[in-house]
Design an enzyme around this catalytic site. Structure first.
Site, PDB file in Angstrom:
ATOM      1  N   LYS A 548       0.850  -1.190   0.000  1.00 57.57           N
ATOM      2  CA  LYS A 548       0.000   0.000   0.000  1.00 57.57           C
ATOM      3  C   LYS A 548       0.883   1.236   0.000  1.00 57.57           C
ATOM      4  O   LYS A 548       2.105   1.135   0.141  1.00 57.57           O
ATOM      5  CB  LYS A 548      -0.925   0.016   1.217  1.00 57.57           C
ATOM      6  CG  LYS A 548      -0.202  -0.127   2.549  1.00 57.57           C
ATOM      7  CD  LYS A 548      -1.192  -0.186   3.710  1.00 57.57           C
ATOM      8  CE  LYS A 548      -1.878  -1.530   3.787  1.00 57.57           C
ATOM      9  NZ  LYS A 548      -3.305  -1.479   3.569  1.00 57.57           N
ATOM     10  N   THR A 656      -9.295  -1.075   0.521  1.00 55.58           N
ATOM     11  CA  THR A 656      -9.877  -2.135  -0.310  1.00 55.58           C
ATOM     12  C   THR A 656      -8.882  -3.262  -0.515  1.00 55.58           C
ATOM     13  O   THR A 656      -9.276  -4.375  -0.827  1.00 55.58           O
ATOM     14  CB  THR A 656     -10.326  -1.592  -1.678  1.00 55.58           C
ATOM     15  OG1 THR A 656      -9.248  -0.880  -2.281  1.00 55.58           O
ATOM     16  CG2 THR A 656     -11.519  -0.672  -1.533  1.00 55.58           C
ATOM     17  N   LYS A 660      -9.394  -7.452  -0.896  1.00 55.65           N
ATOM     18  CA  LYS A 660      -8.818  -8.247  -1.986  1.00 55.65           C
ATOM     19  C   LYS A 660      -7.961  -9.385  -1.439  1.00 55.65           C
ATOM     20  O   LYS A 660      -8.035 -10.515  -1.935  1.00 55.65           O
ATOM     21  CB  LYS A 660      -7.989  -7.344  -2.902  1.00 55.65           C
ATOM     22  CG  LYS A 660      -8.787  -6.255  -3.600  1.00 55.65           C
ATOM     23  CD  LYS A 660      -7.866  -5.189  -4.178  1.00 55.65           C
ATOM     24  CE  LYS A 660      -8.657  -3.963  -4.627  1.00 55.65           C
ATOM     25  NZ  LYS A 660      -7.784  -2.834  -4.985  1.00 55.65           N
TER      26      LYS A 660
END
Length: 826
Positions: A548, A656, A660
């Site tokens: 991320k 998100t 996933k």
């Protein structure tokens, strides 16, 4: 699409190579073959798009438009082939021609149209709109360059231009016959019409051009193809030619370059005044082009602008397109001649706003000076909106409630007046939502409680979601095949049906196949790591992934501190830390974010010490994969055993990536933050590992120890530190030198170090549970089976009539699944 016409495909393929590229077939390169296949597939998409448009027009369906500064759509070939239902057919056909489809898929570059979660959720949203057979369109900018391409040199991030070949992309359709002329700069002359009504004139304005380009977005099963419309900026010949005729050719060309620079790069640096202005112009450019295009489409079938909201819904993805409030008002009042009250009612009923952050630095404000210089008429309208709104605030909360007025005003007073874009978006929208349960509550109670007290009915929650087409079917095809063999294909369109996998939790044969899929994905990632960063990792080790954006609140620093602890536990204390573990990091730091860049450097320093130490590197490996993007995420996510979602509680809007990873069978280690809370509700405490305090508790916590007592700075003037031992009683020297300023661990991030001791220095109770879970496979399977909640959910009842009339909604056994969550990674 059940039928695939090989003859038509072959003709299109050969014609493209021969007549567009001007090559014989045997001289076509891999890139030539990729473009030819995309061209042939594009013809199918366009045929379906024409049918889709006719269906919408016939049924006079309400249209929804999604305005976003980012659309991180990823590679399109495999996604389009899967959604059309022709991936296997196309692969078999190309194989007969001696062409490997998987090789062509790898040849495609990621379009540089976004940066992170904001852009990825926008892309997933468009996929879901089309899969739901709903008339939904995206509007964005056709950037030549993305934010940057990340490379690592001696452990430091370096930025390179992130160019994608948009001028030659086979997916990008250039609408050369269409353009929008946009006013910019100039002055407002206050005049009155013959009836004495105020009629401002925008004079001495300059013009620049927005030219549209389309990317077709295919829905699942190929019944609906919608459109993502991207705009490129061009100079207006009207004002360039005057300069040219005066003999100043260089100045004329420079004006042209200046105009076209608006869409050159995603997020130009705003560290200087010129950069700030360019960034604001980007937002105005997107909004102005999109609103004009929406109105052009509206006028094809309708003429009564007082009912505009009955036919059009516009969603603002974060504050970047908030200027749509002023632009729509300008057009309705100045051009369509609606009275102010009617225009305002239409505007509010048309627009809805999604908030994505609680971080003050991410809540946009723009200088009144910049607005007055760039869009003077819009600034007039914003002041008028604010004046009328403040009058309502005074009626509601009292004339003398100056604190309330100051907080709710669109105009922020001070040494320099600024326009608060979030306030403008909230006031000008009929719906305001957060993107996870905790985030939506914090929006109401912490971010804008004054607005919530005035309009509680406006505020609602839409927890983000993800599309299974991209994040299971496309990126994890063997898992998709295993699921389909077990429960059929319906889950691809309605992810709620994936819960049927729970019936296999006691089936040893199915669990073995499930684990085999994960192991195969890990081997693929291990090969990629070897090829990319020349590190050998054990695919039998636990792959622990944190992928991320690099940011203090996302706490990659906490993760690396834990790794330091594990390293010292093995090396100095000679203790067993359980099965071998490979920690994998990936993510970009913003170019001007010094602390985030230092965290990347620390990760590499730690990785070098761990990976080169023969006493440790069979138990631990640390990997940083550069240039995180959609195509890299598609490799990482299917291979992860453990998903690190450890943001400081109350600071992650939703996330998100957490969804996933979970749906691909990774076990989450996380805090009570963002959508982690809803994942916990779905998968259960036994299948996920939560640590730390919830937001309401830790924000009141005062640490009893200084971070310096934990880190124990021990070396000279350069400010480097060496970590303490597992007991905290003795400090070691010589490990992981890294410059750390005290400010890095101060303020709201001090909780990171408050939690470091109990998490890392105490008894790591969750870890044995994780290891055993990975062995038996049941919790991983439960993560896959119980993430149907994070598919689409209904956004608003007004959206339901937008379903294209020619296709009836699919029947279901229960109400859930295949509905739309308007603001999130649907």
């Amino acid at each position: 699409m059940a039928y695939f016409d090989f003859t038509s495909f072959e003709v299109s393929f050969q014609q493209y190579v021969k007549y567009v590229l001007g090559k014989p077939l045997d001289e076509a390169t891999k890139n030539d073959q990729l473009n030819a296949v995309c061209y042939a597939v594009g013809k199918y998409l366009m045929d379906i798009h024409f049918d889709t448009r006719k269906r919408y027009e016939k049924n006079k369906a309400k249209q929804v438009y999604y305005l976003s500064l980012e659309f991180l759509i990823g590679r399109l070939l495999s996604n389009n082939l899967l959604n059309l239902g022709i991936f296997d057919s196309c692969a078999r056909y190309l194989k007969k021609q001696g062409i490997d489809l998987e090789t062509l898929v790898e040849e495609e570059q990621d379009p540089a149209l976004g940066n992170g979660g904001l852009g990825r959720l926008a892309a997933c949203f468009l996929d879901s709109l089309a899969s739901l057979d709903m008339p939904g369109y995206g509007y964005g900018i056709n950037y030549d360059y993305g934010l940057f391409r990340q490379t690592i040199v001696n452990g430091y991030q370096q930025e390179r231009p992130d160019y994608w070949p948009n001028r030659s992309s086979p997916w990008l359709i250039r609408r050369s016959e269409e353009k929008y002329v946009l006013p910019i700069y100039g002055k407002i002359e206050e005049r009155q019409d013959k009836n004495g009504h105020y009629k401002p004139m925008w004079t001495r304005k300059k013009l620049f051009i927005g030219r549209p380009h389309d990317i077709m977005i295919a829905g699942h099963r190929g019944r609906t193809v919608n459109r993502l419309r991207l705009f490129s900026a061009a100079a207006s010949k009207d004002f360039d030619i005057d300069i040219f005729n005066d003999g100043d050719y260089i100045k004329a060309v420079s004006r042209k370059i200046q105009s076209e620079s608006v869409t050159k790069i995603l997020y130009p640096s705003d560290s200087k005044e010129t950069g700030k202005e360019l960034r604001f112009i980007q937002e105005y450019f997107l909004v102005a082009c999109a609103i004009r295009d929406i109105i052009r489409k509206f006028e094809k079938q309708h003429s009564d602008f007082s009912r505009f909201h009955d036919h059009v819904a516009i969603q603002l993805n974060d504050t970047h397109p908030a200027l749509a409030v002023a632009e729509l008002m300008r057009i309705l009042v100045d051009e369509k001649k609606l009275v102010w009250e009617t225009a305002w009612d239409v505007t509010v009923k048309t627009l809805a706003f999604t908030n994505h952050t609680l971080l003050p630095e991410a809540l946009e404000t723009w200088s009144v000076y910049i607005l007055n210089r760039v869009v003077p008429r819009h600034l007039q309208i914003i002041f008028e909106i604010n004046q009328r709104f403040i009058a309502r605030v005074k009626e509601r909360f009292g004339q003398d409630n100056h604190e309330m007025i100051a907080k709710m005003s669109i105009i922020q007073e001070g040494d320099e007046q600024k326009v608060r874009m979030a306030n403008l978006a909230i006031i000008g929208s009929h719906s305001v939502n957060g993107v996870a349960k905790i985030h939506s509550e914090l929006v109401k109670k912490q971010l804008v409680p004054e607005f919530y007290s005035m309009w509680p009915e406006k505020f609602n929650n839409k927890t983000n979601g993800v599309t299974p087409r991209r994040w299971i079917v496309a990126c994890n095809p063997e898992l998709a095949k295993l699921i389909t063999d077990a429960i059929g294909r319906r889950w691809i369109a309605d992810l709620d049906l994936i819960w049927e996998l729970e019936a296999f939790q006691n089936d040893p044969g199915f669990l073995e196949r499930y684990r085999a899929v994960k192991q195969a994905n890990k081997q693929v990632l291990a090969d990629y790591i070897q090829h990319t960063v020349s590190e050998t990792v054990d695919p039998m080790s636990i792959f622990d992934v944190q992928a991320k954006r690099i940011h203090e609140y996302k706490r990659q620093l906490l993760n690396i501190l834990h790794i330091i602890h594990l390293y010292l536990t093995v090396k100095d204390d000679k203790k067993d830390i359980g099965p071998p573990r490979t920690f994998i990091f990936s993510g970009k730091a913003a170019p001007g974010y010094h602390t985030a860049k230092l965290i990347i450097k620390l990760i590499h320093n730690v990785a070098h010490a761990v990976n080169t130490d023969p006493a440790v590197n069979r138990q631990l490996k640390v990997i940083f994969l550069p240039d995180y993007r959609v195509s890299l995420a598609e490799r990482l996510i299917p291979a992860a055993d453990v998903s690190e979602q450890i943001s400081t509680a109350g600071m992650e809007a939703s996330g998100t990536g957490n969804m996933k990873f979970a749906m691909n069978g990774a076990l989450t280690i996380g805090t009570l933050d963002g959508a982690n809370i809803e994942i916990l509700e779905q998968v259960g405490e036994e299948n996920m590992y939560i640590f730390g305090l919830p937001w309401m508790k830790w924000r009141h916590c005062v640490p009893t120890t200084s971070p310096s007592n934990i880190l124990k700075k021990t070396t000279g003037s350069n400010g480097s530190f060496t970590p303490c031992g597992p007991t905290g009683s003795a400090c070691r020297t010589g490990y992981f030198p890294f410059p750390v300023q005290h400010s890095h661990v101060s303020g709201r991030f001090i909780s990171e170090f408050c939690r470091f001791q109990p998490l890392c220095l105490g008894s790591l109770k969750p870890l044995p549970k994780i290891f055993s879970s990975l062995t038996n496979g049941v919790p991983a399977l439960m993560n896959t089976a119980r993430t149907g909640f994070f598919f689409q959910r209904s956004y608003h009842q007004s959206l339901m009539p937008m379903r294209s009339g020619g296709i009836r909604p699919r029947s279901r056994k229960k109400i859930s699944g295949d509905k739309l969550r308007m603001s999130g990674d649907v």
